[in-house]
Design a protein around this motif. Sequence first.
Motif, PDB file in Angstrom:
ATOM      1  N   LEU A  22       0.889  -1.252  -0.034  1.00 34.17           N
ATOM      2  CA  LEU A  22      -0.214   0.066   0.083  1.00 34.17           C
ATOM      3  C   LEU A  22       0.741   1.236   0.174  1.00 34.17           C
ATOM      4  N   LEU A  23       1.955   1.346   0.632  1.00 37.88           N
ATOM      5  CA  LEU A  23       2.975   2.276   0.501  1.00 37.88           C
ATOM      6  C   LEU A  23       3.423   2.743  -0.774  1.00 37.88           C
ATOM      7  N   VAL A  24       3.768   1.835  -1.390  1.00 35.18           N
ATOM      8  CA  VAL A  24       4.179   1.693  -2.815  1.00 35.18           C
ATOM      9  C   VAL A  24       2.770   2.220  -3.752  1.00 35.18           C
ATOM     10  N   PHE A  25       1.904   1.795  -3.574  1.00 36.92           N
ATOM     11  CA  PHE A  25       0.730   2.241  -4.424  1.00 36.92           C
ATOM     12  C   PHE A  25       0.195   3.699  -4.124  1.00 36.92           C
ATOM     13  N   VAL A  26       0.414   4.309  -2.689  1.00 34.54           N
ATOM     14  CA  VAL A  26       0.085   5.650  -2.449  1.00 34.54           C
ATOM     15  C   VAL A  26       1.143   6.227  -3.188  1.00 34.54           C
ATOM     16  N   ARG A  27       2.402   5.978  -3.199  1.00 32.69           N
ATOM     17  CA  ARG A  27       3.329   6.784  -3.509  1.00 32.69           C
ATOM     18  C   ARG A  27       3.176   7.118  -5.256  1.00 32.69           C
ATOM     19  N   VAL A  28       2.847   5.853  -5.740  1.00 33.20           N
ATOM     20  CA  VAL A  28       2.675   5.792  -7.429  1.00 33.20           C
ATOM     21  C   VAL A  28       1.466   6.520  -7.738  1.00 33.20           C
ATOM     22  N   SER A  29       0.565   6.805  -6.923  1.00 33.82           N
ATOM     23  CA  SER A  29      -0.753   7.469  -7.117  1.00 33.82           C
ATOM     24  C   SER A  29      -0.572   9.026  -7.198  1.00 33.82           C
ATOM     25  N   GLY A  30       0.669   9.400  -6.682  1.00 32.84           N
ATOM     26  CA  GLY A  30       0.747  11.035  -6.649  1.00 32.84           C
ATOM     27  C   GLY A  30       0.823  11.749  -5.612  1.00 32.84           C
ATOM     28  N   ARG A  31       1.178  12.785  -5.593  1.00 34.29           N
ATOM     29  CA  ARG A  31       1.318  13.815  -4.461  1.00 34.29           C
ATOM     30  C   ARG A  31      -0.267  14.199  -4.339  1.00 34.29           C
ATOM     31  N   ARG A  32      -0.861  14.764  -5.096  1.00 34.18           N
ATOM     32  CA  ARG A  32      -1.980  15.494  -5.007  1.00 34.18           C
ATOM     33  C   ARG A  32      -2.996  14.445  -4.436  1.00 34.18           C
ATOM     34  N   THR A  33      -2.804  13.133  -4.559  1.00 36.00           N
ATOM     35  CA  THR A  33      -3.825  12.241  -4.013  1.00 36.00           C
ATOM     36  C   THR A  33      -3.732  12.232  -2.428  1.00 36.00           C
ATOM     37  N   VAL A  34      -2.477  12.343  -2.004  1.00 35.81           N
ATOM     38  CA  VAL A  34      -1.871  12.157  -0.548  1.00 35.81           C
ATOM     39  C   VAL A  34      -2.386  13.476  -0.032  1.00 35.81           C
ATOM     40  N   GLY A  35      -2.084  14.587  -0.728  1.00 35.04           N
ATOM     41  CA  GLY A  35      -2.128  15.779   0.035  1.00 35.04           C
ATOM     42  C   GLY A  35      -3.544  16.533   0.225  1.00 35.04           C
ATOM     43  N   GLN A  36      -4.377  16.172  -0.691  1.00 33.19           N
ATOM     44  CA  GLN A  36      -5.643  16.832  -0.731  1.00 33.19           C
ATOM     45  C   GLN A  36      -6.877  15.631  -0.771  1.00 33.19           C
ATOM     46  N   PHE A  37      -7.576  15.612   0.072  1.00 30.73           N
ATOM     47  CA  PHE A  37      -8.392  14.436  -0.032  1.00 30.73           C
ATOM     48  C   PHE A  37      -9.814  14.983  -0.543  1.00 30.73           C
ATOM     49  N   THR A  38     -10.171  14.741  -1.670  1.00 32.34           N
ATOM     50  CA  THR A  38     -11.552  14.985  -2.047  1.00 32.34           C
ATOM     51  C   THR A  38     -12.486  13.855  -1.665  1.00 32.34           C
ATOM     52  N   PRO A  39     -13.786  13.947  -1.574  1.00 28.36           N
ATOM     53  CA  PRO A  39     -14.856  12.905  -1.287  1.00 28.36           C
ATOM     54  C   PRO A  39     -14.245  11.419  -2.093  1.00 28.36           C
ATOM     55  N   PHE A  40     -13.882  11.641  -3.562  1.00 25.96           N
ATOM     56  CA  PHE A  40     -13.450  10.386  -4.132  1.00 25.96           C
ATOM     57  C   PHE A  40     -12.175   9.771  -3.795  1.00 25.96           C
ATOM     58  N   ASP A  41     -11.195  10.549  -3.222  1.00 28.93           N
ATOM     59  CA  ASP A  41     -10.061  10.060  -2.535  1.00 28.93           C
ATOM     60  C   ASP A  41     -10.156   9.297  -1.286  1.00 28.93           C
ATOM     61  N   LEU A  42     -11.194  10.059  -0.481  1.00 27.36           N
ATOM     62  CA  LEU A  42     -11.513   9.486   0.789  1.00 27.36           C
ATOM     63  C   LEU A  42     -12.328   8.094   0.433  1.00 27.36           C
ATOM     64  N   LEU A  43     -12.886   8.117  -0.400  1.00 22.50           N
ATOM     65  CA  LEU A  43     -13.743   6.880  -0.844  1.00 22.50           C
ATOM     66  C   LEU A  43     -12.909   5.616  -1.139  1.00 22.50           C
ATOM     67  N   VAL A  44     -11.757   6.158  -1.957  1.00 17.80           N
ATOM     68  CA  VAL A  44     -10.733   5.081  -2.537  1.00 17.80           C
ATOM     69  C   VAL A  44     -10.007   4.620  -0.970  1.00 17.80           C
ATOM     70  N   VAL A  45      -9.541   5.580  -0.303  1.00 18.00           N
ATOM     71  CA  VAL A  45      -8.780   5.154   1.063  1.00 18.00           C
ATOM     72  C   VAL A  45      -9.641   3.854   1.725  1.00 18.00           C
ATOM     73  N   MET A  46     -10.907   4.491   2.007  1.00 13.81           N
ATOM     74  CA  MET A  46     -11.916   3.250   2.555  1.00 13.81           C
ATOM     75  C   MET A  46     -11.960   2.029   2.118  1.00 13.81           C
ATOM     76  N   LEU A  47     -12.060   2.167   0.696  1.00 14.84           N
ATOM     77  CA  LEU A  47     -12.261   0.833  -0.197  1.00 14.84           C
ATOM     78  C   LEU A  47     -10.745   0.077   0.002  1.00 14.84           C
ATOM     79  N   LEU A  48      -9.811   0.849  -0.246  1.00 17.41           N
ATOM     80  CA  LEU A  48      -8.437   0.062  -0.085  1.00 17.41           C
ATOM     81  C   LEU A  48      -8.259  -0.484   1.323  1.00 17.41           C
TER      82      LEU A  48
END
Length: 157
Positions: A22-48
């Motif tokens: 998961l650390l590799v997946f989060v790093r590959v997904s890009g800075r903006r995914t980690v830095g600013q959670f949109t509702p979509f990003d939060l959903l992805v984290v919950m589903l992960l």
Amino acid sequence: MFDLQAAWWELPLRALIVYATLLVFVRVSGRRTVGQFTPFDLLVVMLLSESVSEGLSGGEKSVTGGLLSALTLIILNMAVAFFTSRSKGVQGLVEGNAALIGKDGRLFHEVLRRERVPLSDVEQALREADCDLSQMKKAFLEADGKISILQKAEGVQ
């Protein structure tokens, strides 16, 4: 309730594999995914979280197994924090580095595309810095996903 259904070493091994992956997946997904959670990003984290829960526990339903997995994740997180605080190389690998996205009033659109940064986010950062594009000395996409704006000195164009 406290009896393990699997070998004791299997749960920490599963936790290590899931954590690293998961650390590799989060790093590959890009800075903006980690830095600013949109509702979509939060959903992805919950589903992960949900998608890896069975792989993490291996069907283990005991309190001991759950605590052993949780302890392993806490220790892994502490180890990553320890090594990133002592090594710039490890820090860059785990957290990433700032990317220059603009300089001297000019934005680097190819970098913005590669980093998946919408122009509207840069415009918002400029407004928040009370800076016009022509006043911008440098703009950075930080490792945490935020955009930093450095202004030219007063009277310098």
